[in-house]
Design a protein around this motif. Structure first.
Motif, PDB file in Angstrom:
ATOM      1  N   TYR A  59       0.917  -1.197   0.210  1.00 33.80           N
ATOM      2  CA  TYR A  59      -0.096  -0.128   0.096  1.00 33.80           C
ATOM      3  C   TYR A  59       0.852   1.359   0.027  1.00 33.80           C
ATOM      4  N   GLY A  60       0.378   2.364  -0.803  1.00 37.55           N
ATOM      5  CA  GLY A  60       1.009   3.490  -0.649  1.00 37.55           C
ATOM      6  C   GLY A  60       0.828   4.010   0.770  1.00 37.55           C
ATOM      7  N   ASP A  61       1.856   4.973   1.211  1.00 41.47           N
ATOM      8  CA  ASP A  61       2.172   5.291   2.532  1.00 41.47           C
ATOM      9  C   ASP A  61       1.054   5.932   3.107  1.00 41.47           C
ATOM     10  N   SER A  62       0.247   6.842   2.312  1.00 46.96           N
ATOM     11  CA  SER A  62      -0.753   7.798   2.467  1.00 46.96           C
ATOM     12  C   SER A  62      -2.189   6.911   2.695  1.00 46.96           C
ATOM     13  N   VAL A  63      -2.294   5.757   2.493  1.00 48.43           N
ATOM     14  CA  VAL A  63      -3.276   4.759   2.419  1.00 48.43           C
ATOM     15  C   VAL A  63      -3.492   3.719   3.579  1.00 48.43           C
ATOM     16  N   LYS A  64      -2.412   3.483   3.835  1.00 48.19           N
ATOM     17  CA  LYS A  64      -2.122   2.406   4.945  1.00 48.19           C
ATOM     18  C   LYS A  64      -2.977   2.373   6.103  1.00 48.19           C
ATOM     19  N   GLY A  65      -3.556   1.354   6.260  1.00 48.89           N
ATOM     20  CA  GLY A  65      -4.439   1.237   7.284  1.00 48.89           C
ATOM     21  C   GLY A  65      -6.111   1.817   7.237  1.00 48.89           C
ATOM     22  N   ARG A  66      -6.148   2.262   5.879  1.00 47.98           N
ATOM     23  CA  ARG A  66      -7.383   2.971   5.472  1.00 47.98           C
ATOM     24  C   ARG A  66      -8.016   2.045   4.126  1.00 47.98           C
ATOM     25  N   PHE A  67      -7.040   1.555   3.372  1.00 46.36           N
ATOM     26  CA  PHE A  67      -7.530   1.161   2.164  1.00 46.36           C
ATOM     27  C   PHE A  67      -7.179  -0.276   2.135  1.00 46.36           C
ATOM     28  N   THR A  68      -8.053  -0.962   1.401  1.00 47.52           N
ATOM     29  CA  THR A  68      -7.783  -2.591   1.334  1.00 47.52           C
ATOM     30  C   THR A  68      -8.193  -2.981   0.012  1.00 47.52           C
ATOM     31  N   ILE A  69      -7.250  -3.889  -0.743  1.00 44.50           N
ATOM     32  CA  ILE A  69      -7.397  -4.410  -2.105  1.00 44.50           C
ATOM     33  C   ILE A  69      -7.816  -5.750  -2.027  1.00 44.50           C
ATOM     34  N   THR A  70      -8.707  -6.247  -2.728  1.00 41.34           N
ATOM     35  CA  THR A  70      -8.963  -7.557  -2.601  1.00 41.34           C
ATOM     36  C   THR A  70      -9.394  -8.021  -3.989  1.00 41.34           C
ATOM     37  N   LYS A  71      -9.531  -9.480  -4.401  1.00 41.39           N
ATOM     38  CA  LYS A  71      -9.709  -9.972  -5.500  1.00 41.39           C
ATOM     39  C   LYS A  71     -10.929 -10.957  -5.395  1.00 41.39           C
ATOM     40  N   ASP A  72     -11.575 -11.169  -6.334  1.00 36.44           N
ATOM     41  CA  ASP A  72     -12.681 -12.072  -6.579  1.00 36.44           C
ATOM     42  C   ASP A  72     -12.304 -12.904  -7.924  1.00 36.44           C
ATOM     43  N   SER A  73     -11.713 -13.853  -7.725  1.00 38.74           N
ATOM     44  CA  SER A  73     -11.176 -14.534  -8.988  1.00 38.74           C
ATOM     45  C   SER A  73     -12.448 -15.060  -9.593  1.00 38.74           C
ATOM     46  N   ALA A  74     -13.565 -15.385  -9.007  1.00 29.27           N
ATOM     47  CA  ALA A  74     -14.534 -16.165  -9.673  1.00 29.27           C
ATOM     48  C   ALA A  74     -15.458 -15.189 -10.263  1.00 29.27           C
ATOM     49  N   ARG A  75     -15.371 -13.859  -9.932  1.00 32.65           N
ATOM     50  CA  ARG A  75     -15.980 -12.741 -10.689  1.00 32.65           C
ATOM     51  C   ARG A  75     -15.203 -12.172 -11.522  1.00 32.65           C
ATOM     52  N   ASN A  76     -13.909 -12.513 -11.449  1.00 33.29           N
ATOM     53  CA  ASN A  76     -12.919 -11.570 -12.305  1.00 33.29           C
ATOM     54  C   ASN A  76     -12.937 -10.469 -11.966  1.00 33.29           C
ATOM     55  N   ARG A  77     -12.785  -9.913 -10.690  1.00 36.73           N
ATOM     56  CA  ARG A  77     -12.849  -8.606 -10.342  1.00 36.73           C
ATOM     57  C   ARG A  77     -12.034  -8.322  -9.207  1.00 36.73           C
ATOM     58  N   VAL A  78     -11.329  -7.090  -9.152  1.00 43.57           N
ATOM     59  CA  VAL A  78     -10.687  -6.510  -8.021  1.00 43.57           C
ATOM     60  C   VAL A  78     -11.176  -5.396  -7.273  1.00 43.57           C
ATOM     61  N   TYR A  79     -11.156  -5.226  -6.199  1.00 43.88           N
ATOM     62  CA  TYR A  79     -11.913  -4.219  -5.260  1.00 43.88           C
ATOM     63  C   TYR A  79     -10.989  -3.403  -4.628  1.00 43.88           C
ATOM     64  N   LEU A  80     -10.904  -2.206  -4.320  1.00 39.18           N
ATOM     65  CA  LEU A  80     -10.522  -1.411  -3.496  1.00 39.18           C
ATOM     66  C   LEU A  80     -11.503  -0.935  -2.208  1.00 39.18           C
ATOM     67  N   GLU A  81     -11.389  -1.213  -1.178  1.00 39.26           N
ATOM     68  CA  GLU A  81     -12.263  -0.643  -0.042  1.00 39.26           C
ATOM     69  C   GLU A  81     -11.382   0.499   0.557  1.00 39.26           C
ATOM     70  N   MET A  82     -12.179   1.644   0.571  1.00 42.66           N
ATOM     71  CA  MET A  82     -11.341   3.102   0.841  1.00 42.66           C
ATOM     72  C   MET A  82     -12.731   3.335   2.188  1.00 42.66           C
ATOM     73  N   THR A  83     -11.862   3.467   3.350  1.00 43.12           N
ATOM     74  CA  THR A  83     -12.228   4.191   4.647  1.00 43.12           C
ATOM     75  C   THR A  83     -11.682   5.294   5.128  1.00 43.12           C
ATOM     76  N   SER A  84     -12.298   6.037   6.026  1.00 40.41           N
ATOM     77  CA  SER A  84     -11.878   7.203   6.619  1.00 40.41           C
ATOM     78  C   SER A  84     -11.258   8.145   5.279  1.00 40.41           C
ATOM     79  N   LEU A  85     -12.023   8.300   4.548  1.00 47.34           N
ATOM     80  CA  LEU A  85     -11.410   9.108   3.316  1.00 47.34           C
ATOM     81  C   LEU A  85     -11.277  10.447   3.798  1.00 47.34           C
TER      82      LEU A  85
END
Length: 114
Positions: A59-85
């Motif tokens: 993660y970039g230093d500015s987003v550590k602890g706030r953003f999370t990257i996940t993937k769903d191979s079955a749906r062929n998608r990648v997500y970025l959960e962003m909190t405390s924006l």
């Protein structure tokens, strides 16, 4: 033909959350390193989150602890959960897949403002 389509951006108040989605076609997104990048007006594009084939995530230093990257191979998608924006998170967000060459989506805008 490879296509990456981001969605989920929008206007959110400081402290809020968003989930970005990147839908892939033409390749199996779980097979390759992938990542999320962002670019604000007048600034260089920067890495926000990346996921390697071995599962290592950065993660970039500015987003550590706030953003999370996940993937769903079955749906062929990648997500970025962003909190405390924060207002400084405002940018166009892009997903990237490092396949036989780098592929980029068209981007989705995120604006954090009250």
């Amino acid at each position: 033909q490879v296509q990456l389509v981001e969605s989920g951006g929008g206007l959110v108040q400081p402290g809020g959350s968003l989930r970005l989605s990147c839908a892939a076609s033409g390749l199996a997104i779980g097979t390759y390193p992938m990542g999320w990048y962002r670019q604000a007006p007048g600034k260089q594009r920067e890495m926000v989150a990346s996921r390697h084939n071995n599962g290592r995530i950065n993660y970039g230093d500015s987003v550590k602890g706030r953003f999370t990257i996940t993937k769903d191979s079955a749906r062929n998608r990648v997500y970025l959960e962003m909190t405390s924006l924060k207002p400084e998170d405002s940018a166009d967000y892009y997903c990237k897949v490092e396949a036989w060459k780098p592929f980029w989506g068209q981007g989705t805008p995120v604006t954090v403002s009250s």
